[in-house]
Design an enzyme around this catalytic site. Structure first.
Site, PDB file in Angstrom:
ATOM      1  N   GLY A   1       3.258  -3.503  -3.965  1.00 53.79           N
ATOM      2  CA  GLY A   1       2.938  -3.627  -5.387  1.00 53.79           C
ATOM      3  C   GLY A   1       3.309  -2.324  -6.071  1.00 53.79           C
ATOM      4  O   GLY A   1       4.368  -2.194  -6.679  1.00 53.79           O
TER       5      GLY A   1
ATOM      6  N   GLY B   1       0.753  -1.243   0.000  1.00 48.55           N
ATOM      7  CA  GLY B   1       0.000   0.000   0.000  1.00 48.55           C
ATOM      8  C   GLY B   1       0.786   1.297   0.000  1.00 48.55           C
ATOM      9  O   GLY B   1       0.186   2.378  -0.102  1.00 48.55           O
TER      10      GLY B   1
ATOM     11  N   CYS C   1     -14.313   5.718 -27.524  1.00 45.82           N
ATOM     12  CA  CYS C   1     -15.590   6.411 -27.612  1.00 45.82           C
ATOM     13  C   CYS C   1     -16.289   6.464 -26.261  1.00 45.82           C
ATOM     14  O   CYS C   1     -17.312   5.789 -26.042  1.00 45.82           O
ATOM     15  CB  CYS C   1     -16.452   5.757 -28.676  1.00 45.82           C
ATOM     16  N   GLU C   2     -15.709   7.197 -25.348  1.00 43.60           N
ATOM     17  CA  GLU C   2     -16.247   7.416 -23.998  1.00 43.60           C
ATOM     18  C   GLU C   2     -15.791   8.801 -23.571  1.00 43.60           C
ATOM     19  O   GLU C   2     -14.622   9.147 -23.763  1.00 43.60           O
ATOM     20  CB  GLU C   2     -15.650   6.420 -22.979  1.00 43.60           C
TER      21      GLU C   2
HETATM   22  C1  LIG Z   1      -3.158  -5.007  -3.993  1.00 38.95           C
HETATM   23  C2  LIG Z   1      -2.623  -5.638  -2.800  1.00 38.95           C
HETATM   24  C3  LIG Z   1      -1.325  -5.346  -2.371  1.00 38.95           C
HETATM   25  C4  LIG Z   1      -0.456  -4.323  -3.044  1.00 38.95           C
HETATM   26  O1  LIG Z   1      -0.922  -3.032  -2.848  1.00 38.95           O
HETATM   27  P1  LIG Z   1      -0.057  -1.802  -3.377  1.00 38.95           P
HETATM   28  O2  LIG Z   1      -0.839  -0.623  -3.004  1.00 38.95           O
HETATM   29  O3  LIG Z   1       0.065  -1.960  -4.843  1.00 38.95           O
HETATM   30  O4  LIG Z   1       1.262  -1.871  -2.677  1.00 38.95           O
HETATM   31  C5  LIG Z   1      -0.831  -6.025  -1.276  1.00 38.95           C
HETATM   32  N1  LIG Z   1      -1.589  -6.946  -0.626  1.00 38.95           N
HETATM   33  C6  LIG Z   1      -2.844  -7.241  -1.000  1.00 38.95           C
HETATM   34  C7  LIG Z   1      -3.611  -8.250  -0.247  1.00 38.95           C
HETATM   35  C8  LIG Z   1      -3.400  -6.593  -2.094  1.00 38.95           C
HETATM   36  O5  LIG Z   1      -4.651  -6.885  -2.457  1.00 38.95           O
END
Ligand SMILES: *Cc1c(COP(=O)(O)O)cnc(C)c1O
Length: 421
Positions: free
Chosen positions: A281, A244, A347-348
């Site tokens: 991520g 996150g 087309c949106e």
């Molecule tokens: C999407 C997700 C992440 C990664 O989140 P980021 O914001 O991209 O770091 C980690 N753990 C779970 C369970 C997720 O669903």
């Protein structure tokens, strides 16, 4: 040399480079739209995460959904990074890239029987369970396969991560996880299931988090629960604190670093002696990618100036879906600026990359770079309007590798030819 958001994308003599590759010549050679990733940006981030958590036993599991390109997953595998997956398809790709099963954790509120069986057979490290029913189904499927499934229970700590509501996942009203006050009950039930081994506890509060406080709050609440569980005789091995961490979308953004993250939570976690899992991520890959696009037409209405480009919500849905800001610059630096909507060919009305944006006065045929698209860019792309998905390139210093071919019209039609042979 002038940095654009980070040091991997710079202007040299007024031309934009990714590491030591000129982006205009890339766009000309490979055509647009094209995603370009800096390998150095990815490996530097991996090492930053490793360093931040080096004082404590931690498994870093890259969240595959941010960008599931096989070559990017291979970079993770080569650097001993594990994976956080949310589907059978992601498991397949993670394995294909060489990620070992004992570094794979599996979250998601809707795992199908097929996916559960597949993951049990692959002997992944942990199912991150999101409901009591899921727990029971995993127990039944494991029993049928005569195996034990390791699980962690995802708790919902009810914290506001102060991010976009669509990417807040740890509040009471969210579909994710089990409410923290019901969690003890579920842990006790899990401890009685024959084919379940309780591995740990999981929480993930949201995405693009720009402050450290929500993490502290979530980790404190979860650690309290870990202590209570211990008193009740339920001993865990892992504490998975999710991902996150935010990234820089605007030049003035200053997200917390992996070091800030580690320094804030390690002191709270230490006494539990649990092994940590982190699941970055967006922060692992987001700033490493740009999307190059060519200006097709310019159009002036009385109220508005439009720059129409050859990429849109099919390649990058974040502006349409979350009203997200992406910094956009001309691949050739220009002094003159205008204010325009930068829109795609779809087309949106929602198909825009930027609205009322101050932007360099680009002309037909010239190129723009959309910044910070490494995460949730290509991975959320679609074929809407029957547009082939973009080519993807990986830059390593002065070398360029195609890591995803551009889809062809034949490829797009193929699954439907069954009826039309
Ligand atoms: C999407 C997700 C992440 C990664 O989140 P980021 O914001 O991209 O770091 C980690 N753990 C779970 C369970 C997720 O669903």
């Amino acid at each position: 040399m002038k940095h654009i958001l980070n040091r991997y994308f710079t202007y040299k003599n007024k031309e934009l480079f990714c590491e030591n590759v000129n982006l205009k010549s890339l766009a000309q050679k490979y055509k647009t739209p094209v995603y370009v990733y800096s390998k150095q940006a990815i490996t530097d981030k991996i090492n930053q995460y490793k360093r931040a958590f080096s004082s404590y036993e931690t498994l870093i599991c890259y969240a595959v959904k941010a960008n599931p390109n096989l070559s990017i997953l291979k970079i993770m595998a080569e650097n001993d990074i594990g994976c956080d997956i949310v589907s059978g398809g992601e498991l397949y790709k993670a394995k294909k890239a060489g990620i070992p099963s004992n570094r794979i954790v599996y979250a998601g509120v809707g795992k199908t029987d097929f996916e559960i069986e597949y993951a049990i057979r692959e002997n992944i490290l942990s199912f991150n369970i999101e409901s009591e029913m899921e727990l029971n189904v995993i127990d039944q499927i494991a029993s049928k396969l005569r195996k034990k499934a390791r699980v962690s229970i995802r708790v919902n700590p009810d914290v506001d991560p102060k991010t976009h509501p669509y990417i807040s996942t740890g509040m009471k009203k969210s579909k994710f996880g089990i409410d923290i006050d019901q969690a003890i009950d579920v842990f006790i039930k899990a401890s009685k299931l024959k084919n379940i081994e309780i591995l740990g506890i999981h929480c993930h509060i949201g995405s693009q988090i720009m402050e450290i406080e929500p993490y502290i709050e979530a980790v404190e609440k979860t650690v309290k629960l870990i202590d209570t569980l211990k008193k009740k005789g339920i001993n865990l091995t892992f504490f998975d604190i999710g991902g996150g961490l935010g990234i820089k979308y605007k030049p003035e953004d200053s997200p917390p670093s992996p070091e800030d993250f580690a320094n804030a939570i390690l002191p709270i976690v230490k006494h539990t002696k649990l092994k940590l899992i982190v699941e970055p991520g967006r922060s692992m890959i987001g700033e490493a990618g740009v999307l190059l696009t060519q200006v097709i037409f310019l159009k002036d209405k009385k109220e508005k100036h439009f720059i129409i480009v050859d990429t849109g919500m099919n390649d990058l849905v974040r502006p349409a879906m979350y009203n997200a800001y992406h910094h956009i610059v001309s691949v050739e630096e220009k002094d003159e600026k205008i204010v325009a909507d930068i829109v795609g060919p779809i087309c949106e009305t929602g198909d825009f990359l930027a609205l009322d944006r101050e932007i360099e006065n680009v002309q037909r045929g010239e190129y723009l770079a959309v910044m910070s698209v490494g995460a949730y860019g290509s991975s959320m792309s679609s074929n809407y309007n029957v547009r082939p998905r973009a080519l993807e390139l990986l830059v390593d210093n002065d070398k360029v590798k195609v890591i995803r071919e551009r889809e062809t019209y034949d490829y797009l039609a193929m699954p439907e030819l069954i009826e039309n042979k």
